[in-house]
Design a protein around this motif. Structure first.
Motif, mmCIF file in Angstrom:
data_model
loop_
_atom_site.group_PDB
_atom_site.id
_atom_site.type_symbol
_atom_site.label_atom_id
_atom_site.label_comp_id
_atom_site.label_asym_id
_atom_site.label_seq_id
_atom_site.Cartn_x
_atom_site.Cartn_y
_atom_site.Cartn_z
ATOM 1 N N VAL A 71 43.542 37.275 35.339
ATOM 2 C CA VAL A 71 42.218 37.708 34.888
ATOM 3 C C VAL A 71 41.136 36.952 35.652
ATOM 4 N N LEU A 72 41.345 35.658 35.828
ATOM 5 C CA LEU A 72 40.377 34.853 36.567
ATOM 6 C C LEU A 72 40.237 35.353 37.999
ATOM 7 N N GLY A 73 41.363 35.685 38.617
ATOM 8 C CA GLY A 73 41.319 36.193 39.982
ATOM 9 C C GLY A 73 40.484 37.454 40.102
ATOM 10 N N LYS A 74 40.588 38.334 39.109
ATOM 11 C CA LYS A 74 39.783 39.558 39.121
ATOM 12 C C LYS A 74 38.299 39.237 38.956
ATOM 13 N N SER A 75 38.013 38.189 38.187
ATOM 14 C CA SER A 75 36.614 37.829 37.938
ATOM 15 C C SER A 75 35.927 37.290 39.184
ATOM 16 N N ILE A 76 36.681 36.621 40.042
ATOM 17 C CA ILE A 76 36.059 36.003 41.211
ATOM 18 C C ILE A 76 36.247 36.812 42.488
ATOM 19 N N PHE A 77 37.074 37.860 42.420
ATOM 20 C CA PHE A 77 37.359 38.638 43.616
ATOM 21 C C PHE A 77 36.078 39.283 44.138
ATOM 22 N N GLN A 78 35.753 39.001 45.395
ATOM 23 C CA GLN A 78 34.565 39.539 46.068
ATOM 24 C C GLN A 78 33.268 39.154 45.359
ATOM 25 N N SER A 155 48.490 47.740 50.270
ATOM 26 C CA SER A 155 47.056 47.448 50.363
ATOM 27 C C SER A 155 46.753 46.027 49.910
ATOM 28 N N LYS A 156 47.448 45.569 48.883
ATOM 29 C CA LYS A 156 47.238 44.203 48.410
ATOM 30 C C LYS A 156 47.700 43.203 49.461
ATOM 31 N N PHE A 157 48.849 43.473 50.054
ATOM 32 C CA PHE A 157 49.353 42.585 51.099
ATOM 33 C C PHE A 157 48.376 42.516 52.268
ATOM 34 N N ASP A 158 47.888 43.669 52.706
ATOM 35 C CA ASP A 158 46.955 43.696 53.832
ATOM 36 C C ASP A 158 45.672 42.936 53.511
ATOM 37 N N ALA A 159 45.214 43.041 52.266
ATOM 38 C CA ALA A 159 43.993 42.336 51.868
ATOM 39 C C ALA A 159 44.211 40.825 51.874
ATOM 40 N N ILE A 160 45.383 40.395 51.424
ATOM 41 C CA ILE A 160 45.697 38.961 51.414
ATOM 42 C C ILE A 160 45.727 38.421 52.839
ATOM 43 N N VAL A 161 46.430 39.117 53.714
ATOM 44 C CA VAL A 161 46.546 38.670 55.104
ATOM 45 C C VAL A 161 45.180 38.629 55.780
ATOM 46 N N ALA A 162 44.338 39.599 55.461
ATOM 47 C CA ALA A 162 43.013 39.657 56.084
ATOM 48 C C ALA A 162 42.152 38.460 55.723
ATOM 49 N N ARG A 163 42.400 37.853 54.557
ATOM 50 C CA ARG A 163 41.600 36.705 54.124
ATOM 51 C C ARG A 163 42.145 35.382 54.648
ATOM 52 N N GLN A 164 43.324 35.407 55.242
ATOM 53 C CA GLN A 164 43.921 34.178 55.738
ATOM 54 C C GLN A 164 43.664 34.007 57.232
ATOM 55 N N MET A 165 43.714 32.764 57.675
ATOM 56 C CA MET A 165 43.645 32.494 59.104
ATOM 57 C C MET A 165 44.849 33.144 59.777
ATOM 58 N N PRO A 166 44.669 33.790 60.921
ATOM 59 C CA PRO A 166 45.806 34.423 61.596
ATOM 60 C C PRO A 166 46.920 33.421 61.888
ATOM 61 N N ARG A 221 46.938 29.995 46.120
ATOM 62 C CA ARG A 221 47.573 30.880 45.146
ATOM 63 C C ARG A 221 46.584 31.296 44.078
ATOM 64 N N LEU A 222 45.715 30.375 43.661
ATOM 65 C CA LEU A 222 44.704 30.720 42.672
ATOM 66 C C LEU A 222 43.858 31.880 43.163
ATOM 67 N N LEU A 223 43.546 31.871 44.448
ATOM 68 C CA LEU A 223 42.688 32.907 45.006
ATOM 69 C C LEU A 223 43.472 34.129 45.445
ATOM 70 N N GLY A 224 44.793 34.103 45.261
ATOM 71 C CA GLY A 224 45.608 35.241 45.635
ATOM 72 C C GLY A 224 45.825 35.371 47.116
ATOM 73 N N VAL A 225 45.777 34.245 47.868
ATOM 74 C CA VAL A 225 45.925 34.341 49.312
ATOM 75 C C VAL A 225 47.029 33.447 49.838
ATOM 76 N N SER A 226 47.869 32.903 48.978
ATOM 77 C CA SER A 226 48.952 32.062 49.462
ATOM 78 C C SER A 226 50.281 32.721 49.192
ATOM 79 N N ASP A 227 51.363 32.023 49.536
ATOM 80 C CA ASP A 227 52.688 32.606 49.338
ATOM 81 C C ASP A 227 53.205 32.279 47.958
ATOM 82 N N ALA A 228 52.497 32.746 46.947
ATOM 83 C CA ALA A 228 52.891 32.508 45.564
ATOM 84 C C ALA A 228 54.197 33.214 45.261
#
Length: 228
Positions: A71-78, A155-166, A221-228
């Motif tokens: 729920v927190l992740g949805k609140s802070i997303f974008q 789509s979720k995977f692509d969004a996560i990768v896009a937010r990470q350093m290549p 992981r909190l931000l949904g961008v790690s290998d949780a």
């Protein structure tokens, strides 16, 4: 005491690498696990995060509360402003946990302390480490691993990768590279070689690089961008 910053994008096999380092006698600190503790029932961040994001608070019938990270992740997303408010709460607490771990490691005469930080380079955490290592795998292997996870979509995977350093940029910056896309024995051999090399060195970043104050050490992981 040598401090190794260990990182890697989602699905690269970082958990396997941390277990291998532990098998070689290293002490491991996990930034994601620290955030989990902070927002679990009784965690130091629950009250303040709950005040800022009441929709994420789960009250238990028997008393007590915890933060629902989804729920927190949805609140802070974008929502940059919401993210900054959350960072202001968590950063000092996460840093305190990191310092506490390193102090304990030093007291136990640890030779190698591994800081498992998903966003090590993105947040400037590498500056606090004597050396850095990145866990990597071919893109098709990474995607296949992640897509096997529950509730994961393309789509979720692509969004996560896009937010990470290549991955190529992480490999360029790292002192060591651990390949996990082929033979697991080769990955374990690489970890063993890194542990052997670092055992011959003496670190100078602790406690010099841990001044008072917070920084941008926030769990991916909190931000949904790690290998949780």
């Amino acid at each position: 005491m040598m401090i190794l910053g260990l990182t890697g994008s989602i699905g690269m096999g970082k958990s396997t690498a941390t277990r291998a380092f532990a098998a070689h006698g290293a002490m491991i600190w996990d930034a994601d696990a620290e955030v989990h503790r902070l927002m679990a029932e009784g965690g130091a961040a629950v009250a303040e995060v709950g005040t800022e994001f009441p929709e994420a608070v789960i009250e238990k019938a028997a008393g007590g509360a915890y933060i629902d990270r989804k729920v927190l992740g949805k609140s802070i997303f974008q929502d940059g402003a919401a993210l900054r408010r959350l960072e202001a709460i968590l950063h000092p607490l996460v840093r305190h946990g990191e310092r506490r771990f390193l102090s304990i490691a030093e007291g136990q005469r640890c030779r190698l302390a591994v800081l498992d930080i998903p966003l090590l380079f993105e947040t400037g955490g590498a500056a606090r480490c004597d050396a850095t290592a990145v866990v990597t795998a071919p893109a098709f292997v990474q995607r296949a691993r992640v897509m096997r996870r529950a509730n994961m979509t393309a789509s979720k995977f692509d969004a996560i990768v896009a937010r990470q350093m290549p991955d190529w940029e992480k490999r360029r910056r790292a002192d060591f590279i651990i390949q996990t896309g082929q033979d697991k024995r080769e990955s374990l051999r690489a970890v063993g070689e890194i542990a052997r090399i670092l055992a011959t060195r003496r670190g100078d970043h602790w406690p010099r690089c841990w001044p008072a104050g917070s920084d941008r050490l926030l769990s991916g992981r909190l931000l949904g961008v790690s290998d949780a």
